[in-house]
Design a protein around this motif. Structure first.
Motif, PDB file in Angstrom:
ATOM      1  N   THR A   1       0.390   4.292   0.753  1.00 16.37           N
ATOM      2  CA  THR A   1       0.268   5.206   1.893  1.00 16.37           C
ATOM      3  C   THR A   1      -0.310   4.467   3.098  1.00 16.37           C
ATOM      4  O   THR A   1      -0.977   3.429   2.957  1.00 16.37           O
ATOM      5  CB  THR A   1      -0.662   6.399   1.571  1.00 16.37           C
ATOM      6  N   GLN A   2      -0.074   5.043   4.256  1.00 20.68           N
ATOM      7  CA  GLN A   2      -0.613   4.465   5.493  1.00 20.68           C
ATOM      8  C   GLN A   2      -2.142   4.524   5.486  1.00 20.68           C
ATOM      9  O   GLN A   2      -2.801   3.624   5.954  1.00 20.68           O
ATOM     10  CB  GLN A   2      -0.025   5.215   6.696  1.00 20.68           C
ATOM     11  N   LYS A   3      -2.698   5.576   4.897  1.00 22.67           N
ATOM     12  CA  LYS A   3      -4.157   5.700   4.820  1.00 22.67           C
ATOM     13  C   LYS A   3      -4.761   4.587   3.963  1.00 22.67           C
ATOM     14  O   LYS A   3      -5.786   4.009   4.331  1.00 22.67           O
ATOM     15  CB  LYS A   3      -4.555   7.063   4.258  1.00 22.67           C
ATOM     16  N   GLN A   4      -4.151   4.267   2.842  1.00 16.94           N
ATOM     17  CA  GLN A   4      -4.659   3.179   2.000  1.00 16.94           C
ATOM     18  C   GLN A   4      -4.577   1.844   2.738  1.00 16.94           C
ATOM     19  O   GLN A   4      -5.474   1.009   2.612  1.00 16.94           O
ATOM     20  CB  GLN A   4      -3.877   3.118   0.681  1.00 16.94           C
TER      21      GLN A   4
ATOM     22  N   LYS B   1     -11.957  -1.852   5.507  1.00 18.65           N
ATOM     23  CA  LYS B   1     -12.863  -2.452   4.525  1.00 18.65           C
ATOM     24  C   LYS B   1     -13.009  -3.950   4.780  1.00 18.65           C
ATOM     25  O   LYS B   1     -14.111  -4.508   4.682  1.00 18.65           O
ATOM     26  CB  LYS B   1     -12.351  -2.218   3.111  1.00 18.65           C
TER      27      LYS B   1
ATOM     28  N   ALA C   1      -4.677   1.453   6.075  1.00 16.16           N
ATOM     29  CA  ALA C   1      -5.724   1.491   7.104  1.00 16.16           C
ATOM     30  C   ALA C   1      -7.104   1.299   6.478  1.00 16.16           C
ATOM     31  O   ALA C   1      -7.952   0.573   7.029  1.00 16.16           O
ATOM     32  CB  ALA C   1      -5.663   2.812   7.868  1.00 16.16           C
ATOM     33  N   ASP C   2      -7.344   1.920   5.324  1.00 16.51           N
ATOM     34  CA  ASP C   2      -8.631   1.761   4.641  1.00 16.51           C
ATOM     35  C   ASP C   2      -8.867   0.317   4.224  1.00 16.51           C
ATOM     36  O   ASP C   2     -10.000  -0.193   4.310  1.00 16.51           O
ATOM     37  CB  ASP C   2      -8.716   2.672   3.420  1.00 16.51           C
TER      38      ASP C   2
ATOM     39  N   TYR D   1       0.862  -1.180   0.000  1.00 17.07           N
ATOM     40  CA  TYR D   1       0.000   0.000   0.000  1.00 17.07           C
ATOM     41  C   TYR D   1       0.903   1.236   0.000  1.00 17.07           C
ATOM     42  O   TYR D   1       1.751   1.378   0.889  1.00 17.07           O
ATOM     43  CB  TYR D   1      -0.923  -0.009   1.219  1.00 17.07           C
TER      44      TYR D   1
END
Length: 80
Positions: free
Chosen positions: A37-40, A47, A42-43, A35
């Motif tokens: 980014t860290q946000k992707q 999910k 975490a998402d 991933y």
């Protein structure tokens, strides 16, 4: 030393349903995936828990649920 029924031995994570659930999550979300980014990342985890797990619970439940029998000393015997 025997453990009370509500505690699991610390050396047996495979007996703990939450550890098995984490293993299923890792298999679906992190194995052979990257991933940017860290946000992707975490998402993707969110999910899995919000959508994938509820929608595919019948597929995952045999990997997560306890199907163990408790063996008591009364029912246990050694064959020699």
């Amino acid at each position: 030393m025997p453990h009370p029924p509500d505690q699991l031995p610390p050396y047996c994570p495979h007996l703990n349903p939450i550890e098995r659930l984490w293993a299923v999550m890792h298999q679906c979300v992190t194995h052979n995936r990257r991933y940017p980014t860290q946000k992707q990342f975490a998402d993707a985890i969110l999910k899995f828990f919000r959508e994938t797990l509820p929608n595919e619970w019948k597929t995952f439940r045999s990997q997560v649920s306890d199907n163990f029998r408790i063996v008591t000393h009364e029912k246990f015997r050694l064959l020699e």
